[in-house]
Design an enzyme around this catalytic site. Structure first.
Site, mmCIF file in Angstrom:
data_model
loop_
_atom_site.group_PDB
_atom_site.id
_atom_site.type_symbol
_atom_site.label_atom_id
_atom_site.label_comp_id
_atom_site.label_asym_id
_atom_site.label_seq_id
_atom_site.Cartn_x
_atom_site.Cartn_y
_atom_site.Cartn_z
ATOM 1 N N SER A 146 0.804 -1.344 -0.031
ATOM 2 C CA SER A 146 0.025 0.118 0.032
ATOM 3 C C SER A 146 0.702 1.162 0.069
ATOM 4 O O SER A 146 0.680 2.077 -0.634
ATOM 5 C CB SER A 146 -1.008 -0.052 1.238
ATOM 6 O OG SER A 146 -2.096 -1.041 1.116
ATOM 7 N N ASP A 170 2.427 -6.086 -8.091
ATOM 8 C CA ASP A 170 1.519 -4.846 -7.881
ATOM 9 C C ASP A 170 2.463 -3.852 -8.022
ATOM 10 O O ASP A 170 1.961 -2.760 -8.861
ATOM 11 C CB ASP A 170 0.745 -4.975 -6.656
ATOM 12 C CG ASP A 170 -0.405 -5.735 -6.824
ATOM 13 O OD1 ASP A 170 -0.506 -6.670 -7.561
ATOM 14 O OD2 ASP A 170 -1.349 -5.652 -5.835
ATOM 15 N N ASN A 223 -3.914 -7.467 -11.738
ATOM 16 C CA ASN A 223 -5.096 -7.442 -10.823
ATOM 17 C C ASN A 223 -4.550 -6.546 -9.695
ATOM 18 O O ASN A 223 -5.026 -6.758 -8.568
ATOM 19 C CB ASN A 223 -5.387 -8.694 -10.333
ATOM 20 C CG ASN A 223 -6.649 -8.845 -9.539
ATOM 21 O OD1 ASN A 223 -7.621 -7.867 -9.529
ATOM 22 N ND2 ASN A 223 -6.941 -10.038 -9.062
ATOM 23 N N ASP A 257 -7.652 -7.274 4.818
ATOM 24 C CA ASP A 257 -6.726 -8.144 4.295
ATOM 25 C C ASP A 257 -6.033 -9.085 5.052
ATOM 26 O O ASP A 257 -5.480 -10.136 4.686
ATOM 27 C CB ASP A 257 -5.567 -7.425 3.490
ATOM 28 C CG ASP A 257 -5.983 -6.480 2.281
ATOM 29 O OD1 ASP A 257 -7.024 -6.496 1.804
ATOM 30 O OD2 ASP A 257 -4.956 -5.668 1.876
ATOM 31 N N ASN A 261 -17.230 -6.611 1.380
ATOM 32 C CA ASN A 261 -16.437 -6.165 0.515
ATOM 33 C C ASN A 261 -15.139 -6.950 0.019
ATOM 34 O O ASN A 261 -14.486 -6.858 -1.069
ATOM 35 C CB ASN A 261 -16.071 -4.831 0.320
ATOM 36 C CG ASN A 261 -14.604 -4.302 1.172
ATOM 37 O OD1 ASN A 261 -14.165 -5.216 1.690
ATOM 38 N ND2 ASN A 261 -14.207 -3.062 0.740
ATOM 39 N N GLU A 269 -9.192 -9.429 -4.906
ATOM 40 C CA GLU A 269 -8.834 -10.263 -6.043
ATOM 41 C C GLU A 269 -9.778 -11.461 -6.733
ATOM 42 O O GLU A 269 -9.594 -11.936 -7.563
ATOM 43 C CB GLU A 269 -7.377 -10.778 -5.798
ATOM 44 C CG GLU A 269 -6.272 -9.898 -5.643
ATOM 45 C CD GLU A 269 -6.285 -9.040 -4.456
ATOM 46 O OE1 GLU A 269 -7.396 -8.723 -4.004
ATOM 47 O OE2 GLU A 269 -5.118 -8.586 -4.084
ATOM 48 N N HIS A 291 -3.422 -14.277 -4.245
ATOM 49 C CA HIS A 291 -1.984 -14.388 -3.162
ATOM 50 C C HIS A 291 -2.687 -14.672 -1.740
ATOM 51 O O HIS A 291 -1.905 -15.581 -1.209
ATOM 52 C CB HIS A 291 -1.582 -13.088 -3.323
ATOM 53 C CG HIS A 291 -2.032 -11.916 -3.036
ATOM 54 N ND1 HIS A 291 -1.575 -10.932 -2.324
ATOM 55 C CD2 HIS A 291 -3.458 -11.491 -3.341
ATOM 56 C CE1 HIS A 291 -2.499 -9.778 -2.290
ATOM 57 N NE2 HIS A 291 -3.682 -10.207 -2.792
ATOM 58 N N ARG A 292 -3.445 -13.927 -1.193
ATOM 59 C CA ARG A 292 -4.114 -14.177 0.328
ATOM 60 C C ARG A 292 -4.579 -15.428 0.394
ATOM 61 O O ARG A 292 -4.507 -15.983 1.791
ATOM 62 C CB ARG A 292 -4.988 -13.051 0.760
ATOM 63 C CG ARG A 292 -4.204 -11.704 0.460
ATOM 64 C CD ARG A 292 -4.591 -10.500 1.713
ATOM 65 N NE ARG A 292 -3.959 -9.305 1.189
ATOM 66 C CZ ARG A 292 -2.510 -9.256 1.261
ATOM 67 N NH1 ARG A 292 -1.789 -10.021 1.924
ATOM 68 N NH2 ARG A 292 -1.925 -7.741 0.935
ATOM 69 N N LYS A 350 2.185 -11.361 -6.383
ATOM 70 C CA LYS A 350 1.393 -10.215 -6.277
ATOM 71 C C LYS A 350 1.764 -9.162 -5.100
ATOM 72 O O LYS A 350 2.175 -7.977 -5.409
ATOM 73 C CB LYS A 350 -0.250 -10.519 -6.063
ATOM 74 C CG LYS A 350 -1.138 -9.135 -6.238
ATOM 75 C CD LYS A 350 -2.381 -9.548 -6.260
ATOM 76 C CE LYS A 350 -3.434 -8.195 -6.596
ATOM 77 N NZ LYS A 350 -3.503 -7.175 -5.649
HETATM 78 O O1 LIG Z 1 -5.361 1.494 -0.135
HETATM 79 C C1 LIG Z 1 -5.067 0.552 -0.047
HETATM 80 O O2 LIG Z 1 -3.598 0.226 -0.116
HETATM 81 C C2 LIG Z 1 -5.527 -0.776 0.198
HETATM 82 C C3 LIG Z 1 -7.031 -0.814 0.475
HETATM 83 C C4 LIG Z 1 -7.722 -2.117 0.589
HETATM 84 O O3 LIG Z 1 -8.708 -2.054 -0.379
HETATM 85 P P1 LIG Z 1 -10.223 -1.650 -0.605
HETATM 86 O O4 LIG Z 1 -10.012 -0.298 -0.127
HETATM 87 O O5 LIG Z 1 -10.375 -1.904 -1.970
HETATM 88 O O6 LIG Z 1 -10.940 -2.665 0.685
HETATM 89 C C5 LIG Z 1 -7.259 -3.270 0.731
HETATM 90 O O7 LIG Z 1 -7.508 -4.361 0.627
HETATM 91 C C6 LIG Z 1 -5.906 -3.378 -0.253
HETATM 92 O O8 LIG Z 1 -5.068 -4.384 -0.309
HETATM 93 C C7 LIG Z 1 -4.919 -2.125 -0.122
HETATM 94 C C1 LIG Z 2 -7.351 -6.519 -1.793
HETATM 95 C C2 LIG Z 2 -5.845 -6.549 -2.223
HETATM 96 O O1 LIG Z 2 -5.182 -5.818 -3.081
HETATM 97 P P1 LIG Z 2 -5.506 -4.605 -4.136
HETATM 98 O O2 LIG Z 2 -6.889 -4.143 -3.782
HETATM 99 O O3 LIG Z 2 -4.418 -3.681 -4.082
HETATM 100 O O4 LIG Z 2 -5.441 -5.284 -5.625
HETATM 101 C C3 LIG Z 2 -4.788 -7.294 -1.068
HETATM 102 O O5 LIG Z 2 -3.654 -7.143 -1.540
HETATM 103 O O6 LIG Z 2 -5.473 -8.197 -0.554
#
Ligand SMILES: O=C(O)C1=C[C@@H](OP(=O)(O)O)[C@@H](O)[C@H](O)C1
Ligand SMILES: C=C(OP(=O)(O)O)C(=O)O
Length: 418
Positions: free
Chosen positions: A27, A53, A95, A297, A320, A325, A374-375, A400
């Protein structure tokens, strides 16, 4: 390179001990790459994640005229001109939700056309609310299916100074608008609509990163942020390790009764998933109900851990997870129930894990579909630490966010059959 078809985990039969650092935060790396790319001058990002990513984000920025050097495995040197250029080809972002959402908004700052696209999974992940919010600012943005591809014809100018956004499906829409707003031509108020937003902690991460690159952003009400049109300046920026990646190591520690030194105490992470540590450390007495809304996550990790808990666990606030993914609620319920029928069930959008501490030590051959997520791969590997015969399909999808995952577990004493 084609990934391996499957990997069977051999339960180590002993506590996992040693030192194992999670990689840099996905992130934070993708925020820092974008902000450094929007800035004028050279920024040095250290402790960064190098994974699918972040590679997608870096490649997209290069396609928009940013120079990015990679002197080592954890550093990006980013030189921007203060303005992203139109991209000749569609930006392909796999993705990567962060890259896709953040760049869709940032494209509004480009003079010209940018098409943001991803793989088949990304083409099913909603982006309509973000596109509508951009349009409300007078930006020419379209996504015919409500999912990528998105076409943006930017000018760098907005026609309004307030944008409302429903972050219920993804907080990334809010982060994307905030980061974009500092590059516009007027102060912008970004206001949340709706009661539900995915982890607010991600907005805090965004605001902190923006400030580090010189933006002026204030929370003016519980649901509003005002962003001044300062643009960004180059900065040297240290990225902390990934808290979501850390959850697998924390869980491996409690599941095996081991001691894993991650190099960073749980209390020092600024990412929302670090909150999961408090829960993980209660194992095998996890609470009966876990609200996943502020640590999304980490839910796959907690759900697999819950299978070995003393008492069942219901996960709420995770609707959500169905648009991540893959549909993670379904992937978790079906994967758990492949190990033992009924181990994971769904009620509406809740996931119920029927715990059974006596699973530990059994041999229960099960092939777990990762759904290219991945998770799902990383969390079900935790089941394989205690149950014989757990096989993860498409194990290399961990690239990822945590390409070294299988090597890190091996360094702690886990062996595999491919
Ligand atoms: O802002 C971010 O870095 C993220 C926000 C979350 O997603 P959502 O906001 O789509 O729920 C998380 O699941 C994702 O892995 C990273
Ligand atoms: C939801 C995830 O990733 P992103 O939304 O960034 O694809 C994640 O890494 O669990």
């Amino acid at each position: 390179m084609m990934g391996r078809a499957k990997l069977t985990i051999i339960p180590p039969g002993k506590p996992l001990t040693g030192r194992a650092m999670p990689p840099g935060s996905k992130s934070i790396t993708n925020r820092a790459l974008l902000l450094a790319g929007l800035a004028k001058g050279t920024s040095r990002l250290t402790g960064a994640l190098k994974s699918d990513d972040t590679r997608y984000m870096a490649e997209a920025l290069r396609a928009m005229g940013v120079t990015i050097d990679e002197p080592d495995d954890t550093t990006f040197i980013v030189t921007g001109s203060g303005k992203l250029q139109p991209a000749a080809e569609p930006l392909f972002l796999g993705n990567a939700g962060t890259a896709t959402r953040f760049l869709t908004a940032a494209a509004a700052l480009v003079d010209g056309k940018v098409v943001v696209d991803g793989d088949a999974h990304m083409r099913k992940r909603p982006i309509g609310p973000l596109v509508d919010a951009l349009r409300s600012l007078g930006i020419d943005a379209t996504a015919e299916t409500g999912c990528p591809p998105v076409t943006v014809n930017g000018t760098g100018r907005f026609e309004a100074s307030r944008v409302r956004i429903d972050g219920g499906l993804s907080s990334q829409y809010v982060s994307a608008l905030l980061m974009m707003a500092a590059g516009g031509d007027r102060p912008v108020d970004v206001e949340l609509l709706g009661e539900h937003i995915g982890a607010l902690g991600y907005i805090d991460l965004t605001v902190a990163a923006m400030r580090a690159f010189g933006a002026k952003v204030e929370r003016t009400s519980p649901v509003t942020w005002r962003v001044e049109p300062t643009g960004y300046h180059a900065a040297d920026f240290l990225i902390e390790p990934d808290a979501s990646a850390a959850t697998y190591l924390w869980a491996a520690e409690v599941l095996t009764g081991g001691k894993i030194d991650l190099g960073t105490p749980a209390t020092e992470f600024s990412q929302p998933d670090a909150r999961a540590y408090e829960l993980i450390s209660q194992f095998p007495h996890l609470p009966a109900v876990i609200d996943g809304s502020q640590m999304q996550d980490a839910i796959p990790t907690l759900a697999v851990l819950a299978a070995f808990n003393e008492t069942p666990v219901r996960f709420v606030g995770i609707a959500n997870l169905r648009v991540k993914e893959c549909d993670r609620v379904r992937a978790l319920s079906s994967g758990l129930s492949r190990i033992v029928p009924g181990l994971g069930t769904e009620e509406g959008d809740d996931l119920i894990v029927a715990s059974d501490p006596s699973l530990a030590g059994k041999v229960l051959p099960a092939e777990i579909d990762s759904f290219a997520d991945h998770r799902i791969a990383m969390s079900f590997a935790l089941a394989g630490l205690k149950i014989g015969g757990i096989t993860i399909l498409d194990p290399d999808c961990v690239a990822k966010t945590f390409p070294s995952y299988w090597r890190v577990l091996a360094s702690l004493g886990v062996a595999y059959d491919d």
